[in-house]
Design a protein around this motif. Structure first.
Motif, PDB file in Angstrom:
ATOM      1  N   MET A 139      -5.763   1.896   5.827  1.00  0.00           N
ATOM      2  CA  MET A 139      -5.890   3.357   5.837  1.00  0.00           C
ATOM      3  C   MET A 139      -6.225   3.898   4.450  1.00  0.00           C
ATOM      4  O   MET A 139      -6.081   5.084   4.203  1.00  0.00           O
ATOM      5  CB  MET A 139      -4.559   3.956   6.332  1.00  0.00           C
ATOM      6  CG  MET A 139      -4.682   5.280   7.028  1.00  0.00           C
ATOM      7  SD  MET A 139      -3.054   5.811   7.600  1.00  0.00           S
ATOM      8  CE  MET A 139      -3.443   7.501   8.056  1.00  0.00           C
ATOM      9  N   ASP A 140      -6.658   3.003   3.553  1.00  0.00           N
ATOM     10  CA  ASP A 140      -6.953   3.493   2.204  1.00  0.00           C
ATOM     11  C   ASP A 140      -8.420   3.258   1.832  1.00  0.00           C
ATOM     12  O   ASP A 140      -9.200   2.727   2.622  1.00  0.00           O
ATOM     13  CB  ASP A 140      -5.977   2.917   1.165  1.00  0.00           C
ATOM     14  CG  ASP A 140      -6.254   1.458   0.790  1.00  0.00           C
ATOM     15  OD1 ASP A 140      -7.334   0.934   1.120  1.00  0.00           O
ATOM     16  OD2 ASP A 140      -5.380   0.843   0.148  1.00  0.00           O
ATOM     17  N   ASN A 141      -8.762   3.671   0.625  1.00  0.00           N
ATOM     18  CA  ASN A 141     -10.170   3.589   0.204  1.00  0.00           C
ATOM     19  C   ASN A 141     -10.393   2.478  -0.827  1.00  0.00           C
ATOM     20  O   ASN A 141     -11.327   2.529  -1.600  1.00  0.00           O
ATOM     21  CB  ASN A 141     -10.630   4.945  -0.374  1.00  0.00           C
ATOM     22  CG  ASN A 141      -9.902   5.290  -1.660  1.00  0.00           C
ATOM     23  OD1 ASN A 141      -8.951   4.605  -2.055  1.00  0.00           O
ATOM     24  ND2 ASN A 141     -10.339   6.341  -2.337  1.00  0.00           N
ATOM     25  N   GLY A 174      -5.038  -9.282   7.901  1.00  0.00           N
ATOM     26  CA  GLY A 174      -4.284  -8.589   6.864  1.00  0.00           C
ATOM     27  C   GLY A 174      -5.223  -8.018   5.820  1.00  0.00           C
ATOM     28  O   GLY A 174      -6.436  -7.887   6.034  1.00  0.00           O
ATOM     29  N   GLY A 175      -4.658  -7.724   4.659  1.00  0.00           N
ATOM     30  CA  GLY A 175      -5.426  -7.076   3.600  1.00  0.00           C
ATOM     31  C   GLY A 175      -6.655  -7.872   3.171  1.00  0.00           C
ATOM     32  O   GLY A 175      -7.690  -7.293   2.850  1.00  0.00           O
ATOM     33  N   SER A 176      -6.546  -9.203   3.204  1.00  0.00           N
ATOM     34  CA  SER A 176      -7.675  -9.999   2.710  1.00  0.00           C
ATOM     35  C   SER A 176      -8.895  -9.829   3.606  1.00  0.00           C
ATOM     36  O   SER A 176     -10.019  -9.631   3.113  1.00  0.00           O
ATOM     37  CB  SER A 176      -7.277 -11.471   2.614  1.00  0.00           C
ATOM     38  OG  SER A 176      -6.246 -11.606   1.654  1.00  0.00           O
ATOM     39  N   SER A 177      -8.688  -9.896   4.935  1.00  0.00           N
ATOM     40  CA  SER A 177      -9.832  -9.723   5.843  1.00  0.00           C
ATOM     41  C   SER A 177     -10.378  -8.298   5.754  1.00  0.00           C
ATOM     42  O   SER A 177     -11.597  -8.089   5.765  1.00  0.00           O
ATOM     43  CB  SER A 177      -9.421 -10.041   7.285  1.00  0.00           C
ATOM     44  OG  SER A 177      -9.102 -11.411   7.388  1.00  0.00           O
TER      45      SER A 177
HETATM   46  O1  NZQ Z   1      -6.013 -16.210   7.361  1.00  0.00           O
HETATM   47  P1  NZQ Z   1      -5.237 -15.847   8.567  1.00  0.00           P
HETATM   48  O2  NZQ Z   1      -5.331 -16.836   9.655  1.00  0.00           O
HETATM   49  O3  NZQ Z   1      -5.497 -14.446   9.003  1.00  0.00           O
HETATM   50  O4  NZQ Z   1      -3.675 -15.925   8.123  1.00  0.00           O
HETATM   51  C1  NZQ Z   1      -3.108 -14.989   7.244  1.00  0.00           C
HETATM   52  C2  NZQ Z   1      -2.948 -15.506   5.823  1.00  0.00           C
HETATM   53  O5  NZQ Z   1      -2.711 -16.879   5.811  1.00  0.00           O
HETATM   54  C3  NZQ Z   1      -1.686 -14.766   7.649  1.00  0.00           C
HETATM   55  N1  NZQ Z   1      -1.565 -13.802   8.744  1.00  0.00           N
HETATM   56  C4  NZQ Z   1      -1.986 -12.527   8.788  1.00  0.00           C
HETATM   57  N2  NZQ Z   1      -1.642 -11.963   9.963  1.00  0.00           N
HETATM   58  C5  NZQ Z   1      -1.004 -12.921  10.690  1.00  0.00           C
HETATM   59  C6  NZQ Z   1      -0.957 -14.102   9.910  1.00  0.00           C
HETATM   60  N3  NZQ Z   1      -0.393 -15.244  10.354  1.00  0.00           N
HETATM   61  C7  NZQ Z   1       0.146 -15.227  11.586  1.00  0.00           C
HETATM   62  N4  NZQ Z   1       0.147 -14.118  12.388  1.00  0.00           N
HETATM   63  C8  NZQ Z   1      -0.418 -12.952  11.960  1.00  0.00           C
HETATM   64  N5  NZQ Z   1      -0.363 -11.875  12.756  1.00  0.00           N
HETATM   65  O6  NZQ Z   1      -1.066 -14.258   6.486  1.00  0.00           O
HETATM   66  C9  NZQ Z   1      -1.687 -14.822   5.347  1.00  0.00           C
HETATM   67  C10 NZQ Z   1      -1.942 -13.745   4.323  1.00  0.00           C
HETATM   68  O7  NZQ Z   1      -2.924 -12.837   4.795  1.00  0.00           O
HETATM   69  P2  NZQ Z   1      -3.568 -11.773   3.784  1.00  0.00           P
HETATM   70  O8  NZQ Z   1      -4.538 -10.955   4.539  1.00  0.00           O
HETATM   71  O9  NZQ Z   1      -4.056 -12.487   2.569  1.00  0.00           O
HETATM   72  O10 NZQ Z   1      -2.274 -10.950   3.355  1.00  0.00           O
HETATM   73  P3  NZQ Z   1      -2.107  -9.459   2.843  1.00  0.00           P
HETATM   74  O11 NZQ Z   1      -2.216  -8.493   3.950  1.00  0.00           O
HETATM   75  O12 NZQ Z   1      -0.861  -9.460   2.073  1.00  0.00           O
HETATM   76  O13 NZQ Z   1      -3.369  -9.207   1.866  1.00  0.00           O
HETATM   77  C11 NZQ Z   1      -3.336  -9.625   0.525  1.00  0.00           C
HETATM   78  C12 NZQ Z   1      -4.594  -9.205  -0.189  1.00  0.00           C
HETATM   79  O14 NZQ Z   1      -4.752  -7.774  -0.214  1.00  0.00           O
HETATM   80  C13 NZQ Z   1      -4.840  -7.329  -1.590  1.00  0.00           C
HETATM   81  C14 NZQ Z   1      -4.047  -8.371  -2.316  1.00  0.00           C
HETATM   82  O15 NZQ Z   1      -4.272  -8.356  -3.700  1.00  0.00           O
HETATM   83  C15 NZQ Z   1      -4.529  -9.645  -1.654  1.00  0.00           C
HETATM   84  O16 NZQ Z   1      -5.805  -9.987  -2.112  1.00  0.00           O
HETATM   85  N6  NZQ Z   1      -4.405  -5.924  -1.708  1.00  0.00           N
HETATM   86  C16 NZQ Z   1      -5.202  -4.981  -1.194  1.00  0.00           C
HETATM   87  C17 NZQ Z   1      -4.927  -3.633  -1.339  1.00  0.00           C
HETATM   88  C18 NZQ Z   1      -5.820  -2.590  -0.787  1.00  0.00           C
HETATM   89  N7  NZQ Z   1      -6.985  -2.922  -0.292  1.00  0.00           N
HETATM   90  O17 NZQ Z   1      -5.492  -1.415  -0.839  1.00  0.00           O
HETATM   91  C19 NZQ Z   1      -3.757  -3.152  -2.093  1.00  0.00           C
HETATM   92  C20 NZQ Z   1      -2.752  -4.221  -2.347  1.00  0.00           C
HETATM   93  O18 NZQ Z   1      -1.968  -3.838  -3.456  1.00  0.00           O
HETATM   94  C21 NZQ Z   1      -3.305  -5.580  -2.586  1.00  0.00           C
HETATM   95  O19 NZQ Z   1      -3.738  -5.748  -3.921  1.00  0.00           O
END
Ligand code: NZQ
Ligand code: ZN
Length: 396
Positions: free
Chosen positions: A156-158, A107-110
């Motif tokens: 898909m963003d910067n 997701g977004g974190s990775s």
């Molecule tokens: O850690 P894993 O094992 O991947 O598990 C994740 C995590 O526990 C789980 N997950 C993801 N895909 C899964 C899954 N579990 C089971 N099956 C799947 N297929 O979900 C949990 C949350 O993942 P995370 O990547 O943190 O979630 P999200 O995509 O919501 O990302 C959040 C982060 O992105 C930032 C947020 O502030 C936060 O730090 N943002 C990034 C933005 C950007 N780059 O443009 C804009 C946003 O507004 C946001 O601020």
């Protein structure tokens, strides 16, 4: 609160739309990772806490990368709200092994962790410097993505959003070197996303759309209409995805909405300055809460706070399009109803209603408002530092 809308009305602004991310959407599209074989010899795979190992995406990706003859290095353990410490590890690996590209699976974190690693690998210093001053980014190694959660639009963003727990900072930067070269969007990869993350991701998509929709640029009609269309689709499919996690159409629509909400289509040409996001980022910086949960609590509080004769028509337009509120209502009544329907919808998704429900009190509100204030300048309705403190209080 200043009750004058910022920016005034205006014609659609000039813009350049340049999204170099090649999207491979649909079942089985992971085979396109083979193309990385012609882009370099080594790849750093960045992923989170292990969901990709449980659901098989890790094995599928590994097979394609092995078959393409790539040397694969791994940076696992990205936490939600990614931290600078792991980014530093990734940058060290890129330097030590001469890694050619970064592949985020998650997701977004990775994805955000991978983006900063990619820029850090081409910067002679601490990668946190780049979060403090993104103009220091002059290059990055290429970033590729396999998306597993529909939410942030990072595919898909910067932008990248990274936290520094030592300073209680969560910063958000944008720089075109961070745009992914390719993103694989296979809706089936989101079948295993837990209910609460599906809900939080859907709220995040909606919030990205709201941030773009609430603009004072009167002439950007097409952007506004696209916002309403995306909101309608998320409202239609988020509950379905929660009740029936393997519903392909629900997962597919949410996934594409995630990308469309932030790839520039909704924003370019209009004066857009995000407001609820900077206020939320302080919450996840101080309390490490799920981003979408913080947004669900703050969004309707913010809408209520800025409701006035000036803002009612825009809120009413949203309510009529998305919540089918009758044309017969006054703008003010329709706006109030739209806010209530939005909150009801978040309730239906199981989102907490208040900061108190998360155990958050007013201890850090002043400090959080100090930081958020600078990022909110120029937003739809101007907010003072005191307004932001009040919004936190109203959310308690
Ligand atoms: O850690 P894993 O094992 O991947 O598990 C994740 C995590 O526990 C789980 N997950 C993801 N895909 C899964 C899954 N579990 C089971 N099956 C799947 N297929 O979900 C949990 C949350 O993942 P995370 O990547 O943190 O979630 P999200 O995509 O919501 O990302 C959040 C982060 O992105 C930032 C947020 O502030 C936060 O730090 N943002 C990034 C933005 C950007 N780059 O443009 C804009 C946003 O507004 C946001 O601020
Ligand atoms: Zn967001």
């Amino acid at each position: 609160m200043t009750d004058v809308l910022s920016g005034g009305s205006g014609v659609m602004n000039n813009f350049t739309f340049d999204v170099p991310t090649v999207i491979h959407f649909g079942r089985g599209q992971i085979s396109h990772l083979a193309e990385l074989g012609s882009a370099g010899r080594s790849v750093l795979m960045v992923y989170g806490g292990g969901s990709i190992k449980k659901n098989g995406i890790y094995d599928s990706a590994m097979k394609v990368l092995d078959d393409a003859g790539l040397a694969v290095y791994e940076l696992p353990g990205v936490e939600p709200n990614p931290k600078i410490g792991l980014v530093r590890e990734g940058v060290s690996m890129c330097r030590a092994y001469g890694i050619d590209m970064v592949l985020a699976i998650g997701g977004g974190s990775s994805i955000d962790c991978a983006k900063l690693v990619a820029a850090g690998a081409r910067y002679d210093g601490d990668p946190w410097d780049l979060m403090v001053d993104s103009s220091l980014i002059h290059a990055a190694i290429p970033v590729y993505v396999v998306l597993t959660l529909a939410a942030t639009g990072s595919e898909m963003d910067n932008s990248t959003v990274v936290s520094n727990p030592e300073t209680n900072q969560k910063l958000d930067i944008s720089n075109n070197f961070l745009k992914p070269r390719m993103a694989v969007l296979d809706p089936e990869y989101t079948y295993t996303v837990p209910k609460e993350q599906t809900a939080a991701g859907s709220v995040d998509i909606m919030s990205h759309v709201f941030e773009s929709y609430f603009t004072n640029t009167a002439g950007a009609d097409i952007q506004g209409e696209m916002c309403l269309a995306i909101l309608k689709v998320v409202v239609k499919y988020a509950p379905t995805a929660m009740e029936d996690p393997e519903n392909y159409d629900a997962r597919a629509n949410l996934m594409w909405c995630s990308s469309l909400a932030l790839n520039g289509l909704l924003t370019l040409g209009a004066k857009v300055k995000w407001c609820v996001h900077p206020i939320e980022h302080e919450l996840s910086a101080y309390y490490d809460i799920t981003h979408g949960v913080g947004l669900a609590i703050l969004t309707t509080v913010w809408m209520e706070y800025i409701l006035s004769d000036d803002t009612a028509p825009k809120l009413a337009e949203y309510g009529k399009a998305v919540w089918n509120i009758s044309d017969g209502c006054s703008d003010m009544d329709a706006a109030r109803l739209a806010i209530r329907r939005t909150r009801d919808f978040f309730d239906r998704l199981g989102m907490p209603k208040s900061l108190g429900a998360l155990g958050i009190d007013d201890t850090h509100f002043e400090a959080m408002a100090d930081s958020a204030y600078g990022f909110c300048k120029g937003c739809y309705v101007p907010l003072s530092r005191e307004d932001i403190v009040q919004i936190y209080r109203n959310a308690l």
